[in-house]
Design a protein around this motif. Structure first.
Motif, PDB file in Angstrom:
ATOM      1  N   ALA A  31       0.831  -1.204   0.000  1.00  0.00           N
ATOM      2  CA  ALA A  31       0.000   0.000   0.000  1.00  0.00           C
ATOM      3  C   ALA A  31       0.868   1.257   0.000  1.00  0.00           C
ATOM      4  O   ALA A  31       0.537   2.258  -0.652  1.00  0.00           O
ATOM      5  CB  ALA A  31      -0.933  -0.011   1.207  1.00  0.00           C
ATOM      6  N   THR A  32       1.987   1.207   0.710  1.00  0.00           N
ATOM      7  CA  THR A  32       2.888   2.365   0.742  1.00  0.00           C
ATOM      8  C   THR A  32       3.506   2.617  -0.631  1.00  0.00           C
ATOM      9  O   THR A  32       3.603   3.763  -1.084  1.00  0.00           O
ATOM     10  CB  THR A  32       3.993   2.145   1.788  1.00  0.00           C
ATOM     11  N   LEU A  33       3.909   1.545  -1.308  1.00  0.00           N
ATOM     12  CA  LEU A  33       4.467   1.701  -2.652  1.00  0.00           C
ATOM     13  C   LEU A  33       3.411   2.227  -3.617  1.00  0.00           C
ATOM     14  O   LEU A  33       3.703   3.059  -4.483  1.00  0.00           O
ATOM     15  CB  LEU A  33       5.027   0.375  -3.148  1.00  0.00           C
ATOM     16  N   ALA A  34       2.183   1.735  -3.484  1.00  0.00           N
ATOM     17  CA  ALA A  34       1.102   2.231  -4.344  1.00  0.00           C
ATOM     18  C   ALA A  34       0.876   3.722  -4.111  1.00  0.00           C
ATOM     19  O   ALA A  34       0.645   4.494  -5.059  1.00  0.00           O
ATOM     20  CB  ALA A  34      -0.177   1.447  -4.081  1.00  0.00           C
ATOM     21  N   SER A  35       0.954   4.137  -2.846  1.00  0.00           N
ATOM     22  CA  SER A  35       0.782   5.553  -2.531  1.00  0.00           C
ATOM     23  C   SER A  35       1.867   6.391  -3.189  1.00  0.00           C
ATOM     24  O   SER A  35       1.597   7.471  -3.732  1.00  0.00           O
ATOM     25  CB  SER A  35       0.816   5.740  -1.007  1.00  0.00           C
ATOM     26  N   PHE A  36       3.108   5.896  -3.162  1.00  0.00           N
ATOM     27  CA  PHE A  36       4.208   6.594  -3.829  1.00  0.00           C
ATOM     28  C   PHE A  36       3.955   6.671  -5.331  1.00  0.00           C
ATOM     29  O   PHE A  36       4.123   7.733  -5.950  1.00  0.00           O
ATOM     30  CB  PHE A  36       5.522   5.858  -3.550  1.00  0.00           C
ATOM     31  N   ASN A  37       3.551   5.551  -5.933  1.00  0.00           N
ATOM     32  CA  ASN A  37       3.359   5.510  -7.387  1.00  0.00           C
ATOM     33  C   ASN A  37       2.194   6.375  -7.842  1.00  0.00           C
ATOM     34  O   ASN A  37       2.181   6.851  -8.982  1.00  0.00           O
ATOM     35  CB  ASN A  37       3.146   4.065  -7.833  1.00  0.00           C
ATOM     36  N   LEU A  38       1.220   6.578  -6.972  1.00  0.00           N
ATOM     37  CA  LEU A  38       0.043   7.381  -7.321  1.00  0.00           C
ATOM     38  C   LEU A  38       0.161   8.829  -6.876  1.00  0.00           C
ATOM     39  O   LEU A  38      -0.757   9.624  -7.103  1.00  0.00           O
ATOM     40  CB  LEU A  38      -1.216   6.761  -6.703  1.00  0.00           C
ATOM     41  N   ALA A  39       1.289   9.188  -6.253  1.00  0.00           N
ATOM     42  CA  ALA A  39       1.466  10.548  -5.737  1.00  0.00           C
ATOM     43  C   ALA A  39       1.282  11.639  -6.789  1.00  0.00           C
ATOM     44  O   ALA A  39       0.784  12.722  -6.477  1.00  0.00           O
ATOM     45  CB  ALA A  39       2.839  10.673  -5.074  1.00  0.00           C
ATOM     46  N   PRO A  40       1.647  11.414  -8.073  1.00  0.00           N
ATOM     47  CA  PRO A  40       1.454  12.488  -9.059  1.00  0.00           C
ATOM     48  C   PRO A  40      -0.003  12.805  -9.370  1.00  0.00           C
ATOM     49  O   PRO A  40      -0.279  13.802 -10.063  1.00  0.00           O
ATOM     50  CB  PRO A  40       2.159  11.932 -10.312  1.00  0.00           C
ATOM     51  N   PHE A  41      -0.931  11.995  -8.906  1.00  0.00           N
ATOM     52  CA  PHE A  41      -2.340  12.183  -9.256  1.00  0.00           C
ATOM     53  C   PHE A  41      -3.110  12.694  -8.036  1.00  0.00           C
ATOM     54  O   PHE A  41      -3.353  11.951  -7.090  1.00  0.00           O
ATOM     55  CB  PHE A  41      -2.942  10.869  -9.751  1.00  0.00           C
ATOM     56  N   PRO A  42      -3.516  13.966  -8.036  1.00  0.00           N
ATOM     57  CA  PRO A  42      -4.174  14.544  -6.853  1.00  0.00           C
ATOM     58  C   PRO A  42      -5.526  13.923  -6.533  1.00  0.00           C
ATOM     59  O   PRO A  42      -5.987  14.017  -5.396  1.00  0.00           O
ATOM     60  CB  PRO A  42      -4.314  16.031  -7.227  1.00  0.00           C
ATOM     61  N   HIS A  43      -6.173  13.287  -7.515  1.00  0.00           N
ATOM     62  CA  HIS A  43      -7.488  12.702  -7.271  1.00  0.00           C
ATOM     63  C   HIS A  43      -7.386  11.196  -7.016  1.00  0.00           C
ATOM     64  O   HIS A  43      -8.331  10.457  -7.242  1.00  0.00           O
ATOM     65  CB  HIS A  43      -8.423  12.973  -8.451  1.00  0.00           C
ATOM     66  N   ALA A  44      -6.198  10.752  -6.561  1.00  0.00           N
ATOM     67  CA  ALA A  44      -6.009   9.346  -6.187  1.00  0.00           C
ATOM     68  C   ALA A  44      -5.669   9.270  -4.705  1.00  0.00           C
ATOM     69  O   ALA A  44      -4.924  10.093  -4.180  1.00  0.00           O
ATOM     70  CB  ALA A  44      -4.899   8.718  -7.019  1.00  0.00           C
ATOM     71  N   ASN A  45      -6.223   8.258  -4.048  1.00  0.00           N
ATOM     72  CA  ASN A  45      -5.987   8.070  -2.621  1.00  0.00           C
ATOM     73  C   ASN A  45      -5.746   6.590  -2.367  1.00  0.00           C
ATOM     74  O   ASN A  45      -6.355   5.738  -3.014  1.00  0.00           O
ATOM     75  CB  ASN A  45      -7.214   8.542  -1.827  1.00  0.00           C
ATOM     76  N   VAL A  46      -4.842   6.281  -1.451  1.00  0.00           N
ATOM     77  CA  VAL A  46      -4.505   4.895  -1.154  1.00  0.00           C
ATOM     78  C   VAL A  46      -4.762   4.596   0.311  1.00  0.00           C
ATOM     79  O   VAL A  46      -4.381   5.376   1.190  1.00  0.00           O
ATOM     80  CB  VAL A  46      -3.028   4.586  -1.493  1.00  0.00           C
ATOM     81  N   LEU A  47      -5.421   3.473   0.568  1.00  0.00           N
ATOM     82  CA  LEU A  47      -5.716   3.018   1.919  1.00  0.00           C
ATOM     83  C   LEU A  47      -4.956   1.731   2.210  1.00  0.00           C
ATOM     84  O   LEU A  47      -4.841   0.864   1.345  1.00  0.00           O
ATOM     85  CB  LEU A  47      -7.213   2.745   2.083  1.00  0.00           C
ATOM     86  N   HIS A  48      -4.453   1.609   3.438  1.00  0.00           N
ATOM     87  CA  HIS A  48      -3.921   0.326   3.902  1.00  0.00           C
ATOM     88  C   HIS A  48      -5.076  -0.391   4.584  1.00  0.00           C
ATOM     89  O   HIS A  48      -5.386  -0.155   5.751  1.00  0.00           O
ATOM     90  CB  HIS A  48      -2.752   0.542   4.878  1.00  0.00           C
ATOM     91  N   ALA A  49      -5.761  -1.244   3.808  1.00  0.00           N
ATOM     92  CA  ALA A  49      -6.965  -1.902   4.324  1.00  0.00           C
ATOM     93  C   ALA A  49      -7.296  -3.117   3.479  1.00  0.00           C
ATOM     94  O   ALA A  49      -6.983  -3.166   2.285  1.00  0.00           O
ATOM     95  CB  ALA A  49      -8.151  -0.930   4.315  1.00  0.00           C
ATOM     96  N   ARG A  50      -7.931  -4.096   4.110  1.00  0.00           N
ATOM     97  CA  ARG A  50      -8.456  -5.235   3.374  1.00  0.00           C
ATOM     98  C   ARG A  50      -9.645  -4.773   2.545  1.00  0.00           C
ATOM     99  O   ARG A  50     -10.368  -3.846   2.926  1.00  0.00           O
ATOM    100  CB  ARG A  50      -8.878  -6.353   4.325  1.00  0.00           C
ATOM    101  N   ALA A  51      -9.845  -5.401   1.407  1.00  0.00           N
ATOM    102  CA  ALA A  51     -10.942  -5.007   0.518  1.00  0.00           C
ATOM    103  C   ALA A  51     -12.278  -5.014   1.249  1.00  0.00           C
ATOM    104  O   ALA A  51     -13.116  -4.113   1.065  1.00  0.00           O
ATOM    105  CB  ALA A  51     -10.991  -5.953  -0.683  1.00  0.00           C
ATOM    106  N   GLU A  52     -12.473  -6.020   2.094  1.00  0.00           N
ATOM    107  CA  GLU A  52     -13.754  -6.169   2.795  1.00  0.00           C
ATOM    108  C   GLU A  52     -13.984  -5.078   3.834  1.00  0.00           C
ATOM    109  O   GLU A  52     -15.114  -4.869   4.275  1.00  0.00           O
ATOM    110  CB  GLU A  52     -13.819  -7.546   3.473  1.00  0.00           C
ATOM    111  N   GLU A  53     -12.904  -4.384   4.226  1.00  0.00           N
ATOM    112  CA  GLU A  53     -13.021  -3.370   5.282  1.00  0.00           C
ATOM    113  C   GLU A  53     -13.288  -1.968   4.734  1.00  0.00           C
ATOM    114  O   GLU A  53     -13.589  -1.050   5.498  1.00  0.00           O
ATOM    115  CB  GLU A  53     -11.735  -3.350   6.107  1.00  0.00           C
ATOM    116  N   VAL A  54     -13.159  -1.779   3.438  1.00  0.00           N
ATOM    117  CA  VAL A  54     -13.311  -0.446   2.858  1.00  0.00           C
ATOM    118  C   VAL A  54     -14.782  -0.054   2.826  1.00  0.00           C
ATOM    119  O   VAL A  54     -15.622  -0.773   2.271  1.00  0.00           O
ATOM    120  CB  VAL A  54     -12.714  -0.401   1.441  1.00  0.00           C
ATOM    121  N   ASP A  55     -15.094   1.084   3.434  1.00  0.00           N
ATOM    122  CA  ASP A  55     -16.466   1.609   3.425  1.00  0.00           C
ATOM    123  C   ASP A  55     -16.662   2.381   2.118  1.00  0.00           C
ATOM    124  O   ASP A  55     -16.193   3.510   1.974  1.00  0.00           O
ATOM    125  CB  ASP A  55     -16.692   2.524   4.635  1.00  0.00           C
TER     126      ASP A  55
END
Length: 400
Positions: A133-157
């Motif tokens: 999740a941390t690497l994904a956050s780094f890779n998506l940093a150039p996109f202001p409308h992208a957000n990354v969560l450290h969470a299991r799929a089933e836990e995402v509201d």
């Protein structure tokens, strides 16, 4: 990659050092490189981390092109990531369906999320593994409308995301054991995370895409889904299931072939019936893996005016050659003996020392056979071991 290694890598010194390295050269003296970096005062852990990333970035160029130069990876994350060319097509489905906010559940290092964000769609990506999740956050940093969560799929509201509720879902269930290095493939769908029941449950509520392996059990494909098998430059890479507004009307089976000439697709409302078995003609066709898996061989055969070479075997035959992105065409030069000793003699008489062996419907290992033949010579050739009208045949062929 361990958490401590990631922390070192993401430090200002770590990123500065990584970006300062020359392009990875597999033939370079790594020991010497390590020694030079250590002599410059860099800690052993940091040196190991940046060199590992430099190697992964070079490897990732085949999937991500120039984007790989500014991304971070784990070995497992790169192996499982969607090629950017394919991810762009995934993203296009969401844009075409009018989806505004995609929840990418099980995002890995963020390949699909990058493609979605690049189309100016909002994307919330989530992964259960903290490092990933941390690497994904780094890779998506150039996109202001992208957000990354450290969470299991089933836990995402899905109703309480930054930027508003999700109105589209993308899932790439983990089909390998946990870890960042060498992982093993999970063969049972019930072991995927998140589970298929969870994924298909979301598909009842949202426009949903699910990425699965190309060998996924077809009996588990929901009737309402569009199933698309994708090959890239001859390599079968995935099967995608598309639900709701992401599924195209009237299409339930499709084979998408991506090569240097562009994008080509066979599509149908269901599996196509095979054509009749015919006599061996002057040419045989080997359908692309996507065509075989989607069971659209019959439609391909009709477009080529070809026959099946034998029942249940994915070779077609015809008396004329036609160019098609969906199959490789071979001209049949002659029949060779099926008996191994006679085959060796026939190949030796033709001076063949380099042999490509293709086979279908024959229980034989090409590498073992090639070793037993012990061929010597300067010529190269291709043989096809298969059945024609139910009988074993050995064909000397050449690519058209």
């Amino acid at each position: 990659m361990e958490r401590s290694e990631l922390i070192e890598l993401l430090s200002p010194d770590g990123l500065r050092l990584l970006d300062s390295l020359p392009e990875w050269d597999s033939s370079a003296d790594v020991v010497r490189t390590v020694a030079e970096l250590r002599k410059d005062g860099h800690a052993p852990g940091l040196v190991a981390a940046v060199l590992s990333q430099a190697k992964l970035r070079a490897k990732a160029a085949g999937k991500f092109g120039e984007f790989a130069r500014t991304m971070l990876f784990t070995e497992a994350g790169l192996e499982q990531a969607t090629r950017l060319r394919v991810a762009a097509l995934h993203a296009g489905r969401f844009a075409g369906a009018g989806v505004k906010h995609v929840a990418d559940l099980g995002c890995g290092i963020g390949g699909d999320a990058i493609a979605i964000a690049a189309l100016d769609l909002r994307v919330t990506a989530a992964d259960a593994d903290e490092v990933t999740a941390t690497l994904a956050s780094f890779n998506l940093a150039p996109f202001p409308h992208a957000n990354v969560l450290h969470a299991r799929a089933e836990e995402v509201d899905l109703e309480a995301l930054d930027g508003g509720p999700a109105d589209g879902i993308y899932l790439d269930p983990a089909r390998r054991s946990a870890g960042h290095g060498n992982t093993s493939r999970l063969t049972r769908p019930e072991d995927y995370t998140p589970s298929l029941d969870f994924a298909f449950g979301l598909a009842e509520r949202f426009p949903t895409g699910v990425k699965l392996g190309p060998g996924f059990d077809r009996s588990l494909i929901p009737a309402e889904a569009e199933a698309q098998w994708v090959s890239v430059d001859g390599q079968l890479v995935e099967m995608g299931l598309w639900f709701g507004a992401l599924a195209r009307p009237g299409i339930r089976r499709s084979a998408l072939v991506l090569n240097r000439d562009g994008s080509h697709e066979l599509a149908a409302s269901g599996d196509s019936d095979d054509v009749e078995v015919g006599e061996l003609g002057e040419y045989i066709y080997e359908p692309d893996g996507a065509v075989i898996r989607s069971r659209l061989i019959g439609d391909l055969a009709r477009s080529l005016d070809a026959s099946m070479l034998s029942d249940g075997i994915a070779y077609l035959t015809a008396d004329t050659a036609q160019e098609t992105p969906f199959a490789t065409c071979f001209r049949v030069i002659e029949r060779l003996p099926a008996d191994e000793k006679k085959l060796k003699a026939a190949l030796s008489a033709r001076g063949i020392g380099t042999l490509e062996i293709k086979k279908r419907g024959i229980d034989i290992d090409p590498a073992t056979l090639r070793s037993r033949l012990k061929l010597k010579g300067s010529a190269a050739a291709t043989i096809v071991l298969t059945r024609a009208a139910g009988k074993h045949v050995t064909l000397l062929v050449e690519r058209v």
